[in-house]
Design a protein around this motif. Structure first.
Motif, PDB file in Angstrom:
ATOM      1  N   LEU A 106      39.977  26.376 -11.907  1.00 29.81           N
ATOM      2  CA  LEU A 106      38.412  26.438 -11.812  1.00 29.81           C
ATOM      3  C   LEU A 106      37.679  25.368 -12.639  1.00 29.81           C
ATOM      4  N   HIS A 107      38.379  24.593 -13.443  1.00 33.22           N
ATOM      5  CA  HIS A 107      37.523  23.656 -14.279  1.00 33.22           C
ATOM      6  C   HIS A 107      38.150  22.076 -14.530  1.00 33.22           C
ATOM      7  N   THR A 108      37.959  21.300 -13.757  1.00 35.00           N
ATOM      8  CA  THR A 108      38.504  20.155 -13.818  1.00 35.00           C
ATOM      9  C   THR A 108      37.284  18.824 -13.612  1.00 35.00           C
ATOM     10  N   HIS A 109      37.740  17.680 -13.868  1.00 37.65           N
ATOM     11  CA  HIS A 109      36.779  16.455 -14.151  1.00 37.65           C
ATOM     12  C   HIS A 109      37.529  15.514 -13.201  1.00 37.65           C
ATOM     13  N   THR A 110      36.645  14.597 -12.702  1.00 38.35           N
ATOM     14  CA  THR A 110      37.018  13.174 -11.770  1.00 38.35           C
ATOM     15  C   THR A 110      36.137  12.147 -12.332  1.00 38.35           C
TER      16      THR A 110
ATOM     17  N   ASP B 272      32.523  18.442 -12.767  1.00 43.00           N
ATOM     18  CA  ASP B 272      32.043  17.314 -13.372  1.00 43.00           C
ATOM     19  C   ASP B 272      30.872  17.538 -14.361  1.00 43.00           C
ATOM     20  N   HIS B 273      30.579  16.906 -15.213  1.00 44.75           N
ATOM     21  CA  HIS B 273      29.532  17.211 -16.077  1.00 44.75           C
ATOM     22  C   HIS B 273      28.230  16.698 -15.806  1.00 44.75           C
ATOM     23  N   ASP B 274      27.315  17.658 -15.396  1.00 46.54           N
ATOM     24  CA  ASP B 274      25.688  17.428 -14.982  1.00 46.54           C
ATOM     25  C   ASP B 274      25.889  16.735 -13.778  1.00 46.54           C
TER      26      ASP B 274
ATOM     27  N   ALA C 284      29.611  22.367 -11.288  1.00 51.66           N
ATOM     28  CA  ALA C 284      29.371  21.214 -12.241  1.00 51.66           C
ATOM     29  C   ALA C 284      29.569  22.142 -13.801  1.00 51.66           C
ATOM     30  N   GLU C 285      29.885  21.477 -14.661  1.00 50.58           N
ATOM     31  CA  GLU C 285      29.776  21.815 -16.037  1.00 50.58           C
ATOM     32  C   GLU C 285      28.462  21.254 -16.473  1.00 50.58           C
ATOM     33  N   ILE C 286      27.479  22.310 -16.831  1.00 49.05           N
ATOM     34  CA  ILE C 286      26.322  22.058 -17.358  1.00 49.05           C
ATOM     35  C   ILE C 286      26.303  21.841 -18.955  1.00 49.05           C
TER      36      ILE C 286
ATOM     37  N   SER D 277      42.280  24.574 -16.528  1.00 47.10           N
ATOM     38  CA  SER D 277      42.861  23.398 -17.431  1.00 47.10           C
ATOM     39  C   SER D 277      41.982  22.607 -18.071  1.00 47.10           C
ATOM     40  N   ASP D 278      40.769  22.365 -17.523  1.00 41.10           N
ATOM     41  CA  ASP D 278      39.734  21.423 -18.046  1.00 41.10           C
ATOM     42  C   ASP D 278      40.371  19.906 -17.923  1.00 41.10           C
ATOM     43  N   TYR D 279      41.098  19.685 -16.772  1.00 40.75           N
ATOM     44  CA  TYR D 279      41.768  18.540 -16.519  1.00 40.75           C
ATOM     45  C   TYR D 279      41.044  17.172 -16.456  1.00 40.75           C
ATOM     46  N   HIS D 280      41.322  16.388 -17.257  1.00 41.58           N
ATOM     47  CA  HIS D 280      40.322  14.986 -17.497  1.00 41.58           C
ATOM     48  C   HIS D 280      41.080  13.783 -16.586  1.00 41.58           C
ATOM     49  N   GLY D 281      42.313  14.160 -15.891  1.00 41.06           N
ATOM     50  CA  GLY D 281      43.349  12.835 -15.653  1.00 41.06           C
ATOM     51  C   GLY D 281      44.162  12.352 -17.200  1.00 41.06           C
TER      52      GLY D 281
HETATM   53 FE    FE Z   1      35.194  20.240 -19.102  1.00 38.45          FE
END
Ligand code: FE
Ligand code: AMP
Ligand code: ZN
Ligand code: FE
Length: 281
Positions: free
Chosen positions: A4-8, A36-38, A60-62, A245-249
């Motif tokens: 439930l938590h990933t970034h692009t 994604d952040h904000d 979004a991750e605020i 995961s808080d995956y960031h590539g």
């Molecule tokens: Fe994150």
């Protein structure tokens, strides 16, 4: 598998939303949360890239700051992306990130580092929410450090002399806003103490009163004893427990779905949004 938590590339991840959705499909994930952040700017491309049985929980991750200056990350999932107040708050936070980056760069220049705002802009995908990882990438391209991780360890961590915070809502304001926009609020990695000051056990009750739905427990930045305390808090306050995961590539070691959320916990969380906003074909 539910992550439930990933970034692009809409913030500081290195996969585009399309690439991330494709990886999730290849890995056979059931539900992918993009946070994604904000920003919600990656939602459309992610939605258009959807195929097969994958479901999307967009969010979004605020970035939040408590009145005491503690940095807190709040995951908002399944909110109405057209909610005006939500978009205004996200935009204000993004706008504050440019002057903040300029201040961090000034501090580094004052100590002789050869780095400029142009270097950071070059290191950033178009339209991304600007963050310290982009400054880290610029320091890597200038051969000042070898990796994002080295940049954070040596220069950019929360207690660093170069660190500057940016304007952000309080965690309580963010939770209320996420719920007002119909979504669910999960506090991200609350006990990730390696990053800096963290909330205390006693702070969670007020977050629940504001509408908090869940706690991210299984996350690589929380050790087994921290996770155990969080599980007790979640049980006492009837909060959903998530893992992600808080995956960031390639921006971080975290691999997609290395931590994941239990199906029953996900169903409980999803049922607390004010409308069914999970995207599936
Ligand atoms: Fe994150
Ligand atoms: P900012 O939002 O600009 O304050 O930057 C915070 C971001 O930095 C978070 O999304 C983290 O994922 C990222 N970050 C923190 N520590 C590290 C690290 N050691 N390596 C790579 N990224 C990191
Ligand atoms: Zn990030
Ligand atoms: Fe975070």
């Amino acid at each position: 598998m539910i992550d439930l938590h990933t970034h692009t590339t809409s913030s500081d991840g290195t996969d585009s939303p399309r690439e991330l959705v494709n990886k999730a499909i290849v890995q056979g994930l059931d539900v992918l949360g993009i946070s994604d952040h904000d920003t919600t700017s990656g939602w459309q491309e992610a939605t258009e890239s959807l195929r097969g049985n994958l479901k999307l929980a967009l969010g979004a991750e605020i970035s939040c700051l408590t009145d005491d200056g503690i940095s807190v990350h709040m995951l908002g999932l399944l909110f109405d992306p057209l909610h005006e107040q939500m978009q205004t708050v996200l935009e204000e936070t993004r706008d504050g990130r440019l002057p903040r980056m300029r201040k961090m760069i000034q501090k580094m220049q004052a100590e002789g580092f050869d780095i400029s705002i142009e270097d950071v802009e070059k290191a950033m995908p178009a339209g991304a929410t600007m963050g310290r990882p982009h400054l880290a990438d610029a320091l890597v391209s200038k051969k000042i450090v070898k990796s994002r991780d080295e940049a954070f360890t040596d220069l950019l961590h929360n207690e660093s002399r170069f660190y500057v915070s940016h304007a952000a809502p309080t965690p309580i304001e963010a939770i209320k806003l996420i719920r007002l926009a119909g979504g669910v609020a999960v506090i991200a990695h609350p006990f990730a103490s390696r990053r800096g000051q963290i909330l205390g056990v006693e702070d969670f009750a007020d977050l629940v009163t504001a509408g908090l739905n869940g706690i991210e427990v299984d996350h690589r930045d929380q050790n087994p004893s921290e996770r155990a305390v969080l599980r007790v808090i979640a049980a006492e306050l009837d909060l959903v427990v998530t893992g992600s995961s808080d995956y960031h590539g390639t921006g971080k070691l975290n691999s997609l779905a290395e931590n994941h959320t239990d199906k029953a916990q996900w169903e409980k969380l999803e049922a607390q949004a004010n409308a069914r906003r999970v995207i599936s074909l």
